[in-house]
Design an enzyme around this catalytic site. Structure first.
Site, mmCIF file in Angstrom:
data_model
loop_
_atom_site.group_PDB
_atom_site.id
_atom_site.type_symbol
_atom_site.label_atom_id
_atom_site.label_comp_id
_atom_site.label_asym_id
_atom_site.label_seq_id
_atom_site.Cartn_x
_atom_site.Cartn_y
_atom_site.Cartn_z
ATOM 1 N N GLU A 66 3.889 4.426 5.835
ATOM 2 C CA GLU A 66 2.712 3.568 5.686
ATOM 3 C C GLU A 66 1.609 4.319 4.949
ATOM 4 O O GLU A 66 1.560 5.555 4.971
ATOM 5 C CB GLU A 66 2.264 3.127 7.092
ATOM 6 N N ASP A 67 0.737 3.579 4.283
ATOM 7 C CA ASP A 67 -0.357 4.216 3.566
ATOM 8 C C ASP A 67 -1.431 4.760 4.508
ATOM 9 O O ASP A 67 -1.845 5.903 4.399
ATOM 10 C CB ASP A 67 -0.986 3.241 2.543
ATOM 11 N N LEU A 102 0.700 -1.182 12.615
ATOM 12 C CA LEU A 102 1.781 -0.254 12.915
ATOM 13 C C LEU A 102 2.339 -0.476 14.297
ATOM 14 O O LEU A 102 3.551 -0.437 14.510
ATOM 15 C CB LEU A 102 1.291 1.181 12.776
ATOM 16 N N ASP A 156 -5.335 2.471 10.501
ATOM 17 C CA ASP A 156 -6.754 2.209 10.719
ATOM 18 C C ASP A 156 -6.940 1.821 12.198
ATOM 19 O O ASP A 156 -6.981 2.689 13.055
ATOM 20 C CB ASP A 156 -7.168 1.108 9.735
ATOM 21 N N ASP A 185 -5.890 -0.464 -1.911
ATOM 22 C CA ASP A 185 -6.651 -1.323 -2.813
ATOM 23 C C ASP A 185 -7.996 -1.744 -2.242
ATOM 24 O O ASP A 185 -8.223 -1.710 -1.032
ATOM 25 C CB ASP A 185 -5.859 -2.601 -3.107
ATOM 26 N N PHE A 245 -14.143 3.517 3.631
ATOM 27 C CA PHE A 245 -13.130 2.669 3.005
ATOM 28 C C PHE A 245 -12.588 3.379 1.775
ATOM 29 O O PHE A 245 -13.339 3.732 0.874
ATOM 30 C CB PHE A 245 -13.719 1.306 2.624
ATOM 31 N N ARG A 289 -4.891 0.432 -6.912
ATOM 32 C CA ARG A 289 -3.655 0.905 -6.266
ATOM 33 C C ARG A 289 -2.957 1.969 -7.112
ATOM 34 O O ARG A 289 -2.220 2.798 -6.601
ATOM 35 C CB ARG A 289 -2.678 -0.255 -6.063
ATOM 36 N N GLY A 340 0.771 -1.238 0.000
ATOM 37 C CA GLY A 340 0.000 0.000 0.000
ATOM 38 C C GLY A 340 0.800 1.284 0.000
ATOM 39 O O GLY A 340 0.372 2.296 -0.542
HETATM 40 P P1 IMP Z 1 -4.624 -1.425 10.730
HETATM 41 O O1 IMP Z 1 -6.074 -1.745 10.993
HETATM 42 O O2 IMP Z 1 -4.263 -0.072 11.261
HETATM 43 O O3 IMP Z 1 -3.738 -2.518 11.261
HETATM 44 O O4 IMP Z 1 -4.448 -1.356 9.154
HETATM 45 C C1 IMP Z 1 -4.132 -2.497 8.442
HETATM 46 C C2 IMP Z 1 -4.073 -2.289 6.966
HETATM 47 O O5 IMP Z 1 -5.400 -2.336 6.485
HETATM 48 C C3 IMP Z 1 -3.530 -0.999 6.409
HETATM 49 O O6 IMP Z 1 -2.139 -0.965 6.335
HETATM 50 C C4 IMP Z 1 -4.127 -1.029 5.018
HETATM 51 O O7 IMP Z 1 -3.330 -1.820 4.162
HETATM 52 C C5 IMP Z 1 -5.471 -1.693 5.252
HETATM 53 N N1 IMP Z 1 -6.552 -0.698 5.284
HETATM 54 C C6 IMP Z 1 -7.105 -0.094 6.356
HETATM 55 N N2 IMP Z 1 -8.076 0.762 5.991
HETATM 56 C C7 IMP Z 1 -8.127 0.695 4.633
HETATM 57 C C8 IMP Z 1 -8.932 1.367 3.634
HETATM 58 O O8 IMP Z 1 -9.794 2.212 3.910
HETATM 59 N N3 IMP Z 1 -8.674 1.033 2.346
HETATM 60 C C9 IMP Z 1 -7.731 0.115 1.970
HETATM 61 N N4 IMP Z 1 -6.964 -0.519 2.862
HETATM 62 C C10 IMP Z 1 -7.154 -0.235 4.184
HETATM 63 MG MG MG Z 2 -0.879 -1.218 4.503
#
Ligand code: IMP
Ligand code: MG
Length: 186
Positions: free
Chosen positions: A102-103, A111, A106, A162, A155, A168, A48
């Site tokens: 990082e992209d 992280l 969430d 993606d 989202f 992407r 991402g």
């Molecule tokens: P986390 O929930 O912070 O661990 O995020 C995990 C991963 O989920 C991120 O690095 C993204 O790759 C993916 N992700 C979270 N939210 C989105 C979204 O809105 N669109 C696409 N990918 C997402």
């Molecule tokens: Mg990611």
């Protein structure tokens, strides 16, 4: 694999020019903060962060080493302790200044896991740069040192992000809107 998805549209949320302008600002901040480092390692989280990462490091003028890390969650959702390392970094980071790129943050679990790992390996410092901050979705505290944009719980796709591996390559960030929203069967 077919990767078939329900009918949907992508509505632009953050335009390409706004993204590039913000990346230039972030790069200036990072340049200033790491002026005296000499040991900066920028680590991009695959897949991402790739577009964001490439545009960001091109704008840095301080010496920087590049590396990549890839994670995956085991099950459907992301939860504590369920982050799997798919690809580790190549470089040794002991006594280095690590900037994780990082992209999106969430829930924060991905992280949190990576940041803890890099600290455990003896990095001199570990900071986080994220293009997007979905702050309302946070389940574990993660400090974002350089944040591109705060967004809501929607989202999003594009600029590296993606939906079922699509979008992407978009130069902007958009929101996925499903047809018949709320009544979708899946
Ligand atoms: P986390 O929930 O912070 O661990 O995020 C995990 C991963 O989920 C991120 O690095 C993204 O790759 C993916 N992700 C979270 N939210 C989105 C979204 O809105 N669109 C696409 N990918 C997402
Ligand atoms: Mg990611």
């Amino acid at each position: 694999m077919a990767n078939s998805v329900p009918p949907h549209r992508v509505r632009e949320l953050i335009g390409a020019a706004a993204i590039q302008a913000r990346i230039a600002e972030l790069a200036r901040e990072i340049d200033r903060d790491y002026r005296d480092s000499g040991e900066l390692v920028a680590i991009g989280v695959l897949k991402g962060a790739v577009l964001f990462y490439a545009d960001l490091v091109q704008r840095l003028t301080v010496p920087v080493m590049v590396d990549f890390f890839q994670t995956a969650s085991y099950g459907s959702g992301t939860n504590a302790g369920e982050i799997r390392i798919k690809r580790d970094i190549d470089l040794a980071i002991r006594d280095k200044d690590v900037l994780l790129v990082e992209d999106i943050v969430d829930t924060g679990w991905t992280l949190r896991t990576i940041l803890d790992l890099f600290r455990f390996r003896g990095a001199r410092s570990v900071k986080l740069c994220a293009l997007l901050d979905k702050h309302e979705a946070r389940e574990t505290a993660v400090a974002i040192d350089y944040c591109g944009f705060k967004i809501g719980r929607e989202f999003v796709v594009g600029f590296g992000l993606d939906y079922a591996e699509r979008y992407r390559n978009l130069p902007y960030v958009g929101v996925v809107e499903f047809d018949g929203a709320g009544e979708s069967s899946r």
